[in-house]
Scaffold this motif. Structure first.
Motif, PDB file in Angstrom:
ATOM      1  N   GLY A   1      -8.928  10.804   7.433  1.00  0.00           N
ATOM      2  CA  GLY A   1      -9.513   9.460   7.405  1.00  0.00           C
ATOM      3  C   GLY A   1     -10.264   9.201   6.116  1.00  0.00           C
ATOM      4  O   GLY A   1     -10.184   8.126   5.520  1.00  0.00           O
ATOM      5  N   ARG A   2     -10.951  10.234   5.665  1.00  0.00           N
ATOM      6  CA  ARG A   2     -11.710  10.080   4.410  1.00  0.00           C
ATOM      7  C   ARG A   2     -10.759   9.872   3.223  1.00  0.00           C
ATOM      8  O   ARG A   2     -10.987   9.009   2.378  1.00  0.00           O
ATOM      9  CB  ARG A   2     -12.553  11.327   4.194  1.00  0.00           C
ATOM     10  CG  ARG A   2     -13.573  11.172   3.098  1.00  0.00           C
ATOM     11  CD  ARG A   2     -14.470  12.348   3.044  1.00  0.00           C
ATOM     12  NE  ARG A   2     -15.628  12.051   2.215  1.00  0.00           N
ATOM     13  CZ  ARG A   2     -16.539  12.924   1.875  1.00  0.00           C
ATOM     14  NH1 ARG A   2     -16.435  14.165   2.301  1.00  0.00           N
ATOM     15  NH2 ARG A   2     -17.552  12.584   1.122  1.00  0.00           N
ATOM     16  N   ARG A   3      -9.671  10.651   3.220  1.00  0.00           N
ATOM     17  CA  ARG A   3      -8.689  10.516   2.127  1.00  0.00           C
ATOM     18  C   ARG A   3      -8.028   9.141   2.171  1.00  0.00           C
ATOM     19  O   ARG A   3      -7.800   8.521   1.135  1.00  0.00           O
ATOM     20  CB  ARG A   3      -7.598  11.584   2.259  1.00  0.00           C
ATOM     21  CG  ARG A   3      -7.933  12.890   1.594  1.00  0.00           C
ATOM     22  CD  ARG A   3      -6.696  13.686   1.233  1.00  0.00           C
ATOM     23  NE  ARG A   3      -5.783  13.895   2.341  1.00  0.00           N
ATOM     24  CZ  ARG A   3      -5.941  14.822   3.284  1.00  0.00           C
ATOM     25  NH1 ARG A   3      -6.994  15.615   3.275  1.00  0.00           N
ATOM     26  NH2 ARG A   3      -5.053  14.941   4.251  1.00  0.00           N
ATOM     27  N   HIS A   4      -7.715   8.678   3.375  1.00  0.00           N
ATOM     28  CA  HIS A   4      -7.056   7.375   3.498  1.00  0.00           C
ATOM     29  C   HIS A   4      -7.939   6.267   2.933  1.00  0.00           C
ATOM     30  O   HIS A   4      -7.449   5.321   2.315  1.00  0.00           O
ATOM     31  CB  HIS A   4      -6.704   7.077   4.962  1.00  0.00           C
ATOM     32  CG  HIS A   4      -5.374   7.601   5.377  1.00  0.00           C
ATOM     33  ND1 HIS A   4      -5.059   8.932   5.297  1.00  0.00           N
ATOM     34  CD2 HIS A   4      -4.276   6.962   5.849  1.00  0.00           C
ATOM     35  CE1 HIS A   4      -3.799   9.098   5.715  1.00  0.00           C
ATOM     36  NE2 HIS A   4      -3.300   7.929   6.050  1.00  0.00           N
ATOM     37  N   ARG A   5      -9.246   6.400   3.143  1.00  0.00           N
ATOM     38  CA  ARG A   5     -10.135   5.373   2.581  1.00  0.00           C
ATOM     39  C   ARG A   5     -10.227   5.519   1.068  1.00  0.00           C
ATOM     40  O   ARG A   5     -10.091   4.550   0.329  1.00  0.00           O
ATOM     41  CB  ARG A   5     -11.531   5.480   3.194  1.00  0.00           C
ATOM     42  CG  ARG A   5     -12.496   4.395   2.686  1.00  0.00           C
ATOM     43  CD  ARG A   5     -13.932   4.797   2.867  1.00  0.00           C
ATOM     44  NE  ARG A   5     -14.257   5.973   2.051  1.00  0.00           N
ATOM     45  CZ  ARG A   5     -15.434   6.571   2.060  1.00  0.00           C
ATOM     46  NH1 ARG A   5     -16.400   6.149   2.865  1.00  0.00           N
ATOM     47  NH2 ARG A   5     -15.668   7.625   1.307  1.00  0.00           N
ATOM     48  N   ASN A   6     -10.453   6.757   0.607  1.00  0.00           N
ATOM     49  CA  ASN A   6     -10.728   6.970  -0.815  1.00  0.00           C
ATOM     50  C   ASN A   6      -9.495   6.757  -1.685  1.00  0.00           C
ATOM     51  O   ASN A   6      -9.578   6.186  -2.768  1.00  0.00           O
ATOM     52  CB  ASN A   6     -11.275   8.377  -1.056  1.00  0.00           C
ATOM     53  CG  ASN A   6     -12.673   8.546  -0.474  1.00  0.00           C
ATOM     54  OD1 ASN A   6     -13.329   7.568  -0.115  1.00  0.00           O
ATOM     55  ND2 ASN A   6     -13.125   9.776  -0.358  1.00  0.00           N
ATOM     56  N   LEU A   7      -8.353   7.248  -1.219  1.00  0.00           N
ATOM     57  CA  LEU A   7      -7.160   7.212  -2.068  1.00  0.00           C
ATOM     58  C   LEU A   7      -6.309   5.969  -1.847  1.00  0.00           C
ATOM     59  O   LEU A   7      -5.710   5.450  -2.781  1.00  0.00           O
ATOM     60  CB  LEU A   7      -6.292   8.453  -1.810  1.00  0.00           C
ATOM     61  CG  LEU A   7      -6.895   9.806  -2.191  1.00  0.00           C
ATOM     62  CD1 LEU A   7      -5.936  10.940  -1.842  1.00  0.00           C
ATOM     63  CD2 LEU A   7      -7.240   9.848  -3.681  1.00  0.00           C
TER      64      LEU A   7
ATOM     65  N   MET B   1       0.832  -1.209   0.000  1.00  0.00           N
ATOM     66  CA  MET B   1       0.000   0.000   0.000  1.00  0.00           C
ATOM     67  C   MET B   1       0.865   1.256   0.000  1.00  0.00           C
ATOM     68  O   MET B   1       0.354   2.366  -0.138  1.00  0.00           O
ATOM     69  CB  MET B   1      -0.911   0.027   1.241  1.00  0.00           C
ATOM     70  CG  MET B   1      -1.916  -1.114   1.258  1.00  0.00           C
ATOM     71  SD  MET B   1      -2.843  -1.188   2.812  1.00  0.00           S
ATOM     72  CE  MET B   1      -3.940   0.195   2.638  1.00  0.00           C
ATOM     73  N   PHE B   2       2.175   1.086   0.191  1.00  0.00           N
ATOM     74  CA  PHE B   2       3.077   2.229   0.302  1.00  0.00           C
ATOM     75  C   PHE B   2       4.026   2.271  -0.884  1.00  0.00           C
ATOM     76  O   PHE B   2       4.286   1.250  -1.516  1.00  0.00           O
ATOM     77  CB  PHE B   2       3.877   2.137   1.610  1.00  0.00           C
ATOM     78  CG  PHE B   2       3.030   2.291   2.838  1.00  0.00           C
ATOM     79  CD1 PHE B   2       2.404   1.195   3.418  1.00  0.00           C
ATOM     80  CD2 PHE B   2       2.846   3.537   3.409  1.00  0.00           C
ATOM     81  CE1 PHE B   2       1.603   1.338   4.542  1.00  0.00           C
ATOM     82  CE2 PHE B   2       2.059   3.688   4.540  1.00  0.00           C
ATOM     83  CZ  PHE B   2       1.440   2.596   5.100  1.00  0.00           C
ATOM     84  N   PRO B   3       4.592   3.451  -1.162  1.00  0.00           N
ATOM     85  CA  PRO B   3       5.534   3.553  -2.284  1.00  0.00           C
ATOM     86  C   PRO B   3       6.813   2.783  -1.970  1.00  0.00           C
ATOM     87  O   PRO B   3       7.147   2.537  -0.817  1.00  0.00           O
ATOM     88  CB  PRO B   3       5.808   5.066  -2.386  1.00  0.00           C
ATOM     89  CG  PRO B   3       5.396   5.633  -1.076  1.00  0.00           C
ATOM     90  CD  PRO B   3       4.347   4.741  -0.506  1.00  0.00           C
ATOM     91  N   SER B   4       7.539   2.417  -3.013  1.00  0.00           N
ATOM     92  CA  SER B   4       8.772   1.664  -2.796  1.00  0.00           C
ATOM     93  C   SER B   4       9.816   2.545  -2.109  1.00  0.00           C
ATOM     94  O   SER B   4      10.537   2.088  -1.229  1.00  0.00           O
ATOM     95  CB  SER B   4       9.329   1.111  -4.109  1.00  0.00           C
ATOM     96  OG  SER B   4       9.331   2.109  -5.090  1.00  0.00           O
ATOM     97  N   ASP B   5       9.866   3.802  -2.490  1.00  0.00           N
ATOM     98  CA  ASP B   5      10.762   4.734  -1.814  1.00  0.00           C
ATOM     99  C   ASP B   5       9.972   5.397  -0.683  1.00  0.00           C
ATOM    100  O   ASP B   5       9.079   6.188  -0.931  1.00  0.00           O
ATOM    101  CB  ASP B   5      11.280   5.798  -2.772  1.00  0.00           C
ATOM    102  CG  ASP B   5      12.255   6.758  -2.106  1.00  0.00           C
ATOM    103  OD1 ASP B   5      12.871   7.581  -2.799  1.00  0.00           O
ATOM    104  OD2 ASP B   5      12.426   6.678  -0.862  1.00  0.00           O
TER     105      ASP B   5
END
Lengths: 161, 402
Positions: free
Chosen positions: A90-96, A42-46
């Motif tokens: 929290g809303r951004r974490h769900r949506n994006l 869920m996270f970028p490689s860098d």
């Protein structure tokens, strides 16, 4: 809610964390991915940018808690109001990023572990309790932001004047 | 003031299956916006609403009920099914008389309902301090090293506690009589606790009123060097001092005792006769090393079943800015717990030393730096009152000029 004593404990311990923030954040992510390897994708490689963002967010949270209850009536710009900011987060974490409610458990566990590593014996008693409570409130707020943020509300049948 | 209903914009909606009502109210206290939370039944009929800001409940309405009664009713409302929360967009208030702090109201409601569901989630809310007796606290102010500002802090703390409405008795057990500098020339000649110890006076006749209605002072009085030598066993006996502190504790909500510097001799004996201890340390690296001496003194008393509870540490002469130095945080935190450090610390200010020399309360001293020492000590008094379990005082009028 956080008592004045809890807020002060968070502020005091943060002054010890701030000089080692980069290390603490690195420890956090390391622990998170140990607990939940499936979250790594869920996270970028860098992770450099991600670590900087988390450090800045934690700093913002600590700074935003630095007011005693007796200053409850002080005006607060909504743009920097911790409750509103965390709801939106929290809303951004769900949506994006497709973060689910069940992710907040291991995140909290990793955070407490990283603080324990960074603060050592200082991370006990009220200090530990304060951070646990703060994370509980913040994660509840983020979950509310994810599931309950509202655009339109049907009129209730009665409203007090 | 009758609150109107300012314009509001929707913020949240959901049902109480996703978040409990008390929890929803608690998270709003992370910020300081005016938030209205409507409580709705299954048919979305309005059962009532609560207005909050910054952890304070400003208004509550539930049918014909208002205020605390409405708040409590909503918490226990069995028909509550869902909520809608709003952020006010217009100017709201001001509300000079909010209903009360959210945490306190949640606890009250929990006690009233006597059900686990109504109570605030126990792990998130610290257990309230047990209801303490109105009298009985003896707070021994100690400093392992001299010159840390203990006497000035004792005086100003006692004054601030009295100004917050607590009945305070400030006792000077330092034969050098540091508190005496604050007294008039006449009062300095008055008998004090050592005159009572030596049998020259009755203790009750030695207590002096001050210009602050709720503050009285028991000065040290006279202790001749020869007397001190002849009465060492009594002066070093916690049992002897306990007889005095027991009587003193009945005269006030809190007795603040200024002790001689160090942690041995009379100070150790008075510590053993006190309910609480407050340490004063100077915020420099060398002085901080003396903290273990205080800890050792308390541990020694503990082995004899006489240790007071360490209410906290006040840092004095904190470098400019007032933020507790990292060295202090590390020294105290590694030995015990950061919980001990009381805030605010007392900043390093020339004014502090000047006022201390004159025995003048800081709240009456106008510092050239503009620093508001009155407010600083009020904050410290609030912290100390919380630590020793002082019940919030009833509001009342205080007059400096009696």
């Amino acid at each position: 809610m956080l008592s004045d004593e809890h807020k002060q404990a968070i502020g005091r311990s943060w002054r010890l964390v701030a000089p080692i923030l980069d290390t603490a954040v690195e420890l956090f992510y390391r622990r998170l991915f140990e607990l939940r390897p499936d979250l790594r994708e869920m996270f970028p490689s860098d992770m450099a940018g991600q670590r900087a963002k988390l450090g800045a967010t934690l700093g913002f949270v600590v700074k935003s808690l630095d007011w005693p209850l007796e200053e409850w009536s002080t005006a607060q710009d909504p743009e920097s109001d911790l409750f509103l900011v965390v709801l939106a987060l929290g809303r951004r974490h769900r949506n994006l990023y497709h973060v689910d409610d069940e992710h907040y458990g291991p995140v909290g566990e990793a955070l407490m572990w990283a603080l324990d590593q960074g603060l050592g014996q200082v991370f006990q008693g009220t200090t530990r309790e304060a951070w646990a409570k703060a994370y509980g409130l913040l994660s509840t707020t983020m979950k509310l932001g994810a599931s309950a943020m509202d655009v339109e509300v049907p009129p209730s049948t009665e409203r007090p004047s | 003031m009758t609150p109107s209903s300012p314009a509001r914009k929707p913020l949240l909606k959901g049902d109480f299956a996703i978040v409990a009502f008390p929890e929803l109210l608690q998270v709003t206290a992370l910020g300081r916006q005016y938030i209205a939370v409507e409580v709705l039944d299954g048919a979305r009929a309005l059962l009532g609403e609560v207005w909050l800001k910054g952890g304070m409940v400003v208004r509550a309405v539930a049918g014909a009920l208002t205020g605390r009664a409405a708040f409590s009713a909503l918490l226990q409302e069995p028909r509550a099914a869902s909520f809608a929360a709003f952020q006010f967009v217009d100017q709201v208030g001001p509300y000079p008389d909010p209903i009360g702090p959210l945490d306190g109201l949640l606890l009250e409601a929990a006690v009233e309902s006597d059900t686990a569901r109504s109570a605030p989630a126990a792990p998130e809310t610290p257990a309230p301090r047990p209801a303490a007796p109105a009298r009985g606290r003896v707070l021994c102010v100690v400093s392992p090293k001299g010159g840390a500002g203990k006497t000035t802090i004792s005086l100003n703390l006692a004054l601030a506690l009295a100004q917050r409405g607590h009945l305070v008795l400030l006792v000077d057990v330092d034969p050098q009589g540091g508190i005496g500098a604050s007294l008039s020339a006449h009062a300095r000649r008055s008998p004090g606790i050592y005159d009572a110890l030596m049998g020259r006076a009755h203790l009750k006749d030695c207590v002096l009123p001050t210009r602050v209605a709720k503050l009285r002072i028991l000065p040290a009085g006279l202790l001749e060097p020869q007397e001190a030598l002849q009465h060492i066993p009594q002066l070093m006996s916690a049992d002897v001092w306990a007889k005095y502190t027991e009587w003193l504790a009945l005269q006030a909500d809190v007795v603040v005792v200024d002790t001689p510097a160090g942690t041995m001799g009379v100070t150790a004996a008075v510590l053993g006769a006190s309910t609480h201890a407050l340490g004063v340390l100077q915020a420099d690296a060398l002085a901080l090393r003396s903290f273990p001496m205080l800890r050792a003194a308390l541990d020694d008393l503990a082995t004899r079943g006489r240790a007071p509870e360490l209410a906290g540490i006040v840092m004095n002469r904190v470098p400019d800015g007032g933020a507790l130095p990292l060295a202090a945080l590390r020294e105290i935190g590694s030995a015990h717990s950061l919980d001990l450090l009381l805030e605010p610390g007392v900043p390093d200010d020339h004014g502090f030393a000047a006022a201390a020399l004159e025995g003048q309360p800081m709240s009456l001293y106008v510092a050239p730096s503009g620093r508001d020492y009155g407010r600083l000590f009020d904050q410290l008094a609030a912290a100390v009152a919380g630590r020793v379990g002082l019940v919030p005082a009833e509001p009342g009028k205080l007059s400096l000029v009696g």
